[in-house]
Motif scaffolding. Structure first.
Motif, mmCIF file in Angstrom:
data_model
loop_
_atom_site.group_PDB
_atom_site.id
_atom_site.type_symbol
_atom_site.label_atom_id
_atom_site.label_comp_id
_atom_site.label_asym_id
_atom_site.label_seq_id
_atom_site.Cartn_x
_atom_site.Cartn_y
_atom_site.Cartn_z
ATOM 1 N N LEU A 95 11.302 2.146 -1.847
ATOM 2 C CA LEU A 95 11.054 2.909 -0.628
ATOM 3 C C LEU A 95 9.854 3.822 -0.765
ATOM 4 N N GLY A 96 9.643 4.330 -1.970
ATOM 5 C CA GLY A 96 8.543 5.262 -2.176
ATOM 6 C C GLY A 96 8.590 5.843 -3.571
ATOM 7 N N ILE A 97 7.751 6.850 -3.794
ATOM 8 C CA ILE A 97 7.651 7.501 -5.099
ATOM 9 C C ILE A 97 7.879 8.996 -4.913
ATOM 10 N N ILE A 98 8.846 9.556 -5.648
ATOM 11 C CA ILE A 98 9.013 11.005 -5.679
ATOM 12 C C ILE A 98 8.131 11.530 -6.805
ATOM 13 N N LYS A 135 0.832 -1.198 0.000
ATOM 14 C CA LYS A 135 0.000 0.000 0.000
ATOM 15 C C LYS A 135 0.870 1.253 0.000
ATOM 16 N N PHE A 136 0.261 2.359 -0.430
ATOM 17 C CA PHE A 136 0.905 3.661 -0.356
ATOM 18 C C PHE A 136 0.504 4.306 0.971
ATOM 19 N N VAL A 137 1.455 5.006 1.587
ATOM 20 C CA VAL A 137 1.229 5.620 2.891
ATOM 21 C C VAL A 137 1.640 7.076 2.818
ATOM 22 N N LYS A 138 0.867 7.920 3.480
ATOM 23 C CA LYS A 138 1.181 9.351 3.513
ATOM 24 C C LYS A 138 2.573 9.559 4.085
ATOM 25 N N PRO A 139 3.324 10.525 3.585
ATOM 26 C CA PRO A 139 4.700 10.716 4.043
ATOM 27 C C PRO A 139 4.784 10.837 5.550
ATOM 28 N N PRO A 140 5.761 10.165 6.153
ATOM 29 C CA PRO A 140 5.923 10.266 7.609
ATOM 30 C C PRO A 140 6.602 11.547 8.040
ATOM 31 N N PHE A 141 6.933 12.434 7.070
ATOM 32 C CA PHE A 141 7.638 13.678 7.395
ATOM 33 C C PHE A 141 6.625 14.814 7.470
ATOM 34 N N SER A 142 5.596 14.665 8.300
ATOM 35 C CA SER A 142 4.501 15.636 8.324
ATOM 36 C C SER A 142 4.964 17.022 8.723
ATOM 37 N N GLU A 143 6.049 17.087 9.547
ATOM 38 C CA GLU A 143 6.519 18.392 9.978
ATOM 39 C C GLU A 143 7.037 19.219 8.807
ATOM 40 N N PRO A 173 20.254 9.933 -6.721
ATOM 41 C CA PRO A 173 21.106 9.349 -5.659
ATOM 42 C C PRO A 173 20.959 10.055 -4.318
ATOM 43 N N TYR A 174 20.822 11.396 -4.348
ATOM 44 C CA TYR A 174 20.674 12.135 -3.097
ATOM 45 C C TYR A 174 19.305 11.878 -2.475
ATOM 46 N N ILE A 175 18.281 11.787 -3.329
ATOM 47 C CA ILE A 175 16.930 11.526 -2.811
ATOM 48 C C ILE A 175 16.866 10.142 -2.186
ATOM 49 N N VAL A 176 17.482 9.158 -2.863
ATOM 50 C CA VAL A 176 17.481 7.789 -2.333
ATOM 51 C C VAL A 176 18.153 7.747 -0.964
ATOM 52 N N ASP A 177 19.321 8.376 -0.857
ATOM 53 C CA ASP A 177 20.049 8.365 0.419
ATOM 54 C C ASP A 177 19.249 9.069 1.508
ATOM 55 N N THR A 178 18.600 10.180 1.140
ATOM 56 C CA THR A 178 17.834 10.933 2.131
ATOM 57 C C THR A 178 16.628 10.154 2.619
ATOM 58 N N VAL A 179 15.875 9.573 1.676
ATOM 59 C CA VAL A 179 14.688 8.796 2.066
ATOM 60 C C VAL A 179 15.109 7.583 2.887
ATOM 61 N N ASP A 180 16.192 6.922 2.452
ATOM 62 C CA ASP A 180 16.683 5.758 3.196
ATOM 63 C C ASP A 180 17.091 6.167 4.607
ATOM 64 N N ARG A 181 17.773 7.298 4.716
ATOM 65 C CA ARG A 181 18.171 7.767 6.042
ATOM 66 C C ARG A 181 16.958 8.103 6.902
ATOM 67 N N SER A 182 15.963 8.719 6.286
ATOM 68 C CA SER A 182 14.741 9.060 7.024
ATOM 69 C C SER A 182 14.016 7.812 7.485
ATOM 70 N N MET A 183 13.976 6.787 6.621
ATOM 71 C CA MET A 183 13.323 5.534 6.991
ATOM 72 C C MET A 183 14.051 4.873 8.166
ATOM 73 N N ILE A 184 15.376 4.939 8.119
ATOM 74 C CA ILE A 184 16.164 4.363 9.226
ATOM 75 C C ILE A 184 15.885 5.123 10.511
ATOM 76 N N ILE A 221 13.156 6.690 11.246
ATOM 77 C CA ILE A 221 11.817 6.320 11.691
ATOM 78 C C ILE A 221 11.839 4.948 12.352
ATOM 79 N N GLU A 222 12.580 4.015 11.750
ATOM 80 C CA GLU A 222 12.689 2.678 12.351
ATOM 81 C C GLU A 222 13.346 2.759 13.724
ATOM 82 N N ASN A 223 14.371 3.609 13.842
ATOM 83 C CA ASN A 223 15.017 3.780 15.142
ATOM 84 C C ASN A 223 14.052 4.376 16.158
ATOM 85 N N LEU A 224 13.235 5.326 15.673
ATOM 86 C CA LEU A 224 12.240 5.923 16.555
ATOM 87 C C LEU A 224 11.211 4.888 16.985
ATOM 88 N N GLU A 225 10.767 4.066 16.017
ATOM 89 C CA GLU A 225 9.815 3.009 16.345
ATOM 90 C C GLU A 225 10.422 2.056 17.366
#
Length: 783
Positions: A357-360, A277-285, A383-394, A396-400
């Motif tokens: 990871l997602g769709i830009i 499924k598609f999920v709303k971006p977790p970067f709501s801020e 490449p920069y978007i991939v690294d940024t999204v991957d870092r953000s996902m990590i 979020i996982e750390n936060l979870e």
């Protein structure tokens, strides 16, 4: 000077063409006739304009002699390149330019009359030192490499910011000292080189106007809009959350520069591979929108995409480019995009090591503004978007993981050091390719403290709310079925009314374990089909509609009285837990100790204190005494808070409080299977038995529970424990926290445990606690 400078400068500046004119004088002596004649012609005109050699004092001179200056510079500004090159005459690092090429002039005209050209991120400090470097290199023969990329940011007619690299040519500039010049030794020069940040030192060695900069420079601009925008995007993506205040706005400006399109919006949609499924971006801020989801929080992929788009984006992980959404074959997706005024778009998968990871989403309100040609620019930034999204996902996982650690499998900070040491040992062993067997985490010779604040009679009250909701629902259904019977006169309806009435009779008795499930199955399978298929109108139709609207969407049953009970229980638990957690901050200052709490029908807590938990801090029994007093006062405050809020809640629930005193040190061990600490050893198991059963115990020889509402019960075994807690109670009575009456009693034997005694004392309900008392306060009072 020809113009006032923006900042103070070590230079007095004069625009002069004397070096260029010297070149013309040499050319006039040439044997090549046409070059010689050309130079002589220009020199003849220069004879009448001595300012061109001596230095121009008035800026109006340049404007009045624009044609002559252009002729002088014709070799440096070829007419054939005027529409290609971006060049002008200037002085280094000064925002004063003239004699533009046609392309430069068009760029400035597009920016508008109000636009002031300025070097990006260039301040007074940099300006002054860059001029000093010129002097050091030109006059003192130093080899200072001060080369730093300089840029102009110039908007076009559509407001899109274009970026230009600045290149200077200083072949026609001379640097000479004035009478204000301060001679420098090599040691002084070295001192300057070692003190970049000391602007006052540089001004001391190079006073303002102490040098003359005479001549002219040539500035050439190179369009680096895409490269600069990509670099800015990378910087933007690397910013921390606290720095990303205008993330969306700045990122969209960067994308406009990359694609050179006025109307560009960006979005992002996260992909959940587990649930497809598609999920709303977790970067709501950061307020990043999702064009695929529009206003939805999440949706299955096949609910958003058709077979073709699903295969392209999800299966093949390739970009989907829609140059004209109105002509797009996927009607559902096209309608969703058009509803957001998206007329062309690029949907690019963000893929990391084969995982989506997602769709830009890059969108525009202009048809064909985004297309298969400019879509290739995505490759520059992906490449920069991939690294940024991957870092953000990590992150979020750390936060979870942190939330799970905090809410479910807490490793308290007081014992974290021991887990960390064991983890470090494991990492060291893996680095040396040795097998490592994890050691058990144990703490020996520690003292336990246990306390609870429990909801009195919660099971009975919960059962009563269930009966209340079931009774209300059955009575409502009997009324509805009776009304349907009047319209249809079906005998089967009498049978159903009879069965519903029998359930009402059974609800007058104590609630059986499966009664709720029986009634729910009967209503859903026997009654709901009847009232849903009944042909009714008017008031009855409205009553049926109101009935179904009253059902809980999860259970399909009435959830009114139970809702009030659950809400009340939740509020009490949260409030009690928050008080305990907040007070724990001060308790840890007494002596570091292990703390855990549990929310059930009330709040329980365990404390363990001893030298093995904080081996670097000497342990004394005084810390245990202090923590016991803290625990008693904490329960008093929790009782008081409950008394204050209970009348404001939808359901009145009373609480009882209990403390279990255990003076023998024991050991605790971390159980890997349960991910929690437990007492270790058969002897210490007695403590756990008492904890589990004590709140249901009775006063010896009676049917009276040892706990009562608004009172704190202290359970103990030994005379010295009684003496200690009577001191605490006397102290808190003196402080008007506890009432004067003290009850003492023996407790009935529990299975395998005998000889327990109890103290019970009531909390002063009208007290507002403002001051926290310590064990030292008690000692001071008693002494």
């Amino acid at each position: 000077m020809v113009t006032e400078l923006q900042y103070p400068s070590p230079f007095k500046t004069l625009i002069s063409f004397h070096l260029l004119i010297e070149k013309l004088e040499e050319m006039a002596k040439s044997d090549v006739d046409y070059r010689s004649n050309y130079a002589k012609s220009l020199l003849k005109q220069v004879e009448y304009k001595p300012e061109l050699i001596e230095g121009i004092q008035d800026v109006s001179f340049i404007k009045e002699n624009e044609s002559l200056i252009r002729d002088l510079l014709s070799d440096l500004f070829p007419t054939g390149l005027t529409n290609n090159e971006i060049k002008a005459v200037t002085l280094p690092f000064v925002n004063f330019t003239f004699n533009y090429t046609q392309r430069f002039r068009k760029i400035l005209d597009a920016a508008g009359m109000t636009f002031d050209i300025e070097i990006r991120d260039f301040d007074e400090h940099q300006f002054y030192l860059m001029n000093c470097y010129i002097i050091l290199n030109a006059y003192y023969n130093q080899k200072i490499d001060s080369r730093k990329p300089l840029f102009y940011d110039i908007p076009d007619e559509n407001g899109i910011m274009n970026h230009y690299r600045i290149l200077y040519n200083a072949d026609f500039i001379e640097v000479t000292p004035t009478e204000k010049m301060v001679p420098l030794t090599q040691d002084e020069i070295n001192q300057l080189i070692d003190n970049y940040d000391d602007l006052e030192l540089w001004k001391e060695k190079f006073p303002p106007n102490s040098w003359l900069l005479k001549g002219f420079g040539i500035v050439t601009l190179v369009d680096v809009t895409v490269e600069s925008a990509v670099s800015n995007l990378k910087t933007n993506l690397l910013k921390t959350d606290t720095e990303k205040q205008d993330f969306e706005e700045s990122s969209e400006a960067i994308f406009k520069s990359i694609f050179r399109i006025k109307d560009v919006k960006i979005g992002f949609t996260k992909y959940d591979e587990v649930d497809k499924k598609f999920v709303k971006p977790p970067f709501s801020e950061n307020k990043i929108v999702s064009y695929l989801l529009c206003n939805l929080e999440e949706e299955k992929c096949d609910g958003v995409l058709c077979n073709f788009t699903l295969d392209t984006l999800i299966q093949q992980k390739q970009s989907l480019i829609v140059s004209n959404v109105e002509d797009f074959q996927s009607n559902a997706l096209a309608e969703r995009l058009l509803s957001q005024n998206v007329k062309s778009c690029i949907l690019a998968p963000i893929v990391k090591e084969g995982s989506l990871l997602g769709i830009i989403e890059i969108a525009s309100s202009e048809p064909r503004a985004l297309n298969s040609i400019n879509a290739n620019k995505i490759d520059l930034i992906m490449p920069y978007i991939v690294d940024t999204v991957d870092r953000s996902m990590i992150e979020i996982e750390n936060l979870e993981e942190a939330i799970i650690q905090k809410e479910y499998t807490t490793i308290h900070s007081s014992v974290y050091w021991k887990f960390k040491n064991e983890a470090q040992n494991y990492i060291k062993s893996t680095a040396s390719t040795k097998d490592y067997i994890f050691k058990e985490i144990t703490f020996k010779e520690i003292y336990p403290l246990y306390g609870q604040i429990d909801i009195k009679g919660s099971s009975d009250k919960r059962n009563q709310t269930v009966k209340t909701d079931l009774t209300s629902q059955i009575q409502t259904l009997i009324n509805i079925v009776n009304e349907i019977k009047k319209l249809s006169n079906l005998m089967i309806l009498d049978q159903k009314i009879f069965e519903l009435t029998e359930f009402l009779t059974e609800l007058d008795l104590p609630l059986k374990a499966d009664m709720e499930q029986q009634i729910q199955r009967f209503i859903e399978s026997e009654i709901h089909p009847i009232i849903q298929s009944a042909k009714v109108n008017g008031t009855l139709e409205q009553n049926i509609k109101s009935y179904f609207e009253s059902l809980d969407p999860k259970t399909g049953m009435f959830y009114h009285s139970r809702k009030d009970f659950d809400h009340t229980l939740s509020v009490i638990n949260k409030k009690m837990a928050s008080i305990l957690d907040e007070k724990q901050i001060e308790a840890q200052k007494i002596y570091p100790h292990y703390y855990e709490r549990f929310k059930t029908d009330g709040v329980e807590h365990n404390l363990y204190i001893g030298a093995s938990i904080a081996p670097s801090i000497p342990f004394d029994k005084m810390y245990l005494n202090n923590l016991r007093l803290w625990q008693l006062q904490a329960l008093c405050e929790m009782e008081l808070e409950h008394h204050k809020i209970k009348e404001t809640l939808p359901f009145v629930l009373e609480v009882t409080s209990l403390i279990l005193v255990f003076s023998s040190p024991l050991s605790i061990r971390f159980r890997m299977d349960e991910k929690r600490f437990d007492v270790d050893g058969s002897y210490n198991a007695r403590y756990e038995v008492v904890k589990k059963r004590i709140d249901k115990a009775y006063v010896l020889g009676t049917q009276e529970r040892i706990t009562e509402k608004e009172k704190i019960t202290i359970v103990y075994s030994h005379d010295h424990e009684e003496k200690e807690y009577l001191k605490y109670i006397k102290f808190l009575q003196h402080k008007n926290v506890l009432e004067s009456t003290i009850e003492q009693f023996e407790i009935e034997d529990l299975q395998g445990v005998s000889g327990l005694r109890g103290i019970r004392v009531k909390v002063v309900n009208d007290l507002v606690v403002e001051k926290k008392y310590s064990y030292q306060d008690l000692l001071d009072e008693l002494n």
